[in-house]
Write a protein that holds these residues in place. Sequence first.
Motif, mmCIF file in Angstrom:
data_model
loop_
_atom_site.group_PDB
_atom_site.id
_atom_site.type_symbol
_atom_site.label_atom_id
_atom_site.label_comp_id
_atom_site.label_asym_id
_atom_site.label_seq_id
_atom_site.Cartn_x
_atom_site.Cartn_y
_atom_site.Cartn_z
ATOM 1 N N GLU A 53 0.599 -1.232 0.045
ATOM 2 C CA GLU A 53 -0.099 -0.039 0.095
ATOM 3 C C GLU A 53 0.777 1.308 -0.190
ATOM 4 O O GLU A 53 0.592 2.290 -0.482
ATOM 5 N N GLN A 54 2.032 1.358 0.718
ATOM 6 C CA GLN A 54 2.986 2.182 0.654
ATOM 7 C C GLN A 54 3.190 2.608 -0.704
ATOM 8 O O GLN A 54 3.615 3.817 -1.101
ATOM 9 N N GLN A 57 0.750 4.364 -2.570
ATOM 10 C CA GLN A 57 0.644 5.932 -2.060
ATOM 11 C C GLN A 57 1.531 6.681 -2.529
ATOM 12 O O GLN A 57 1.435 8.040 -2.817
ATOM 13 N N TRP A 78 9.306 10.697 1.698
ATOM 14 C CA TRP A 78 8.807 9.186 2.188
ATOM 15 C C TRP A 78 9.466 8.374 3.227
ATOM 16 O O TRP A 78 8.949 7.763 4.199
#
Length: 93
Positions: A53-54, A57, A78
């Motif tokens: 999911e990171q 994103q 990040w």
Amino acid sequence: MKKTVLIAFLLLFQFSFSKTITETQKLAATCKIWGFLKYYHPNVADGSKNWDEQLFQILPKVEEAKTSESFSLVIENWIGSLGEIKKGKAIKS
């Protein structure tokens, strides 16, 4: 040691790109960094984050970056958002 490797890794990417950066270069670098962090960043390797999911994103932010400097800033922010890396204990041999 890990922190030093991470900083060297980031500097390598920062200096290896020219002012403009192609989509292919951004995606290749993002995937390499994502894979490296998956196994070597302690706050990611412990499994506490949904790492897939990171990636999803960060990809829109990577796509918006037009220069190598803006791309480096996206990656730096990040990595910074993943949390501080604590200093490890020295191993005695």
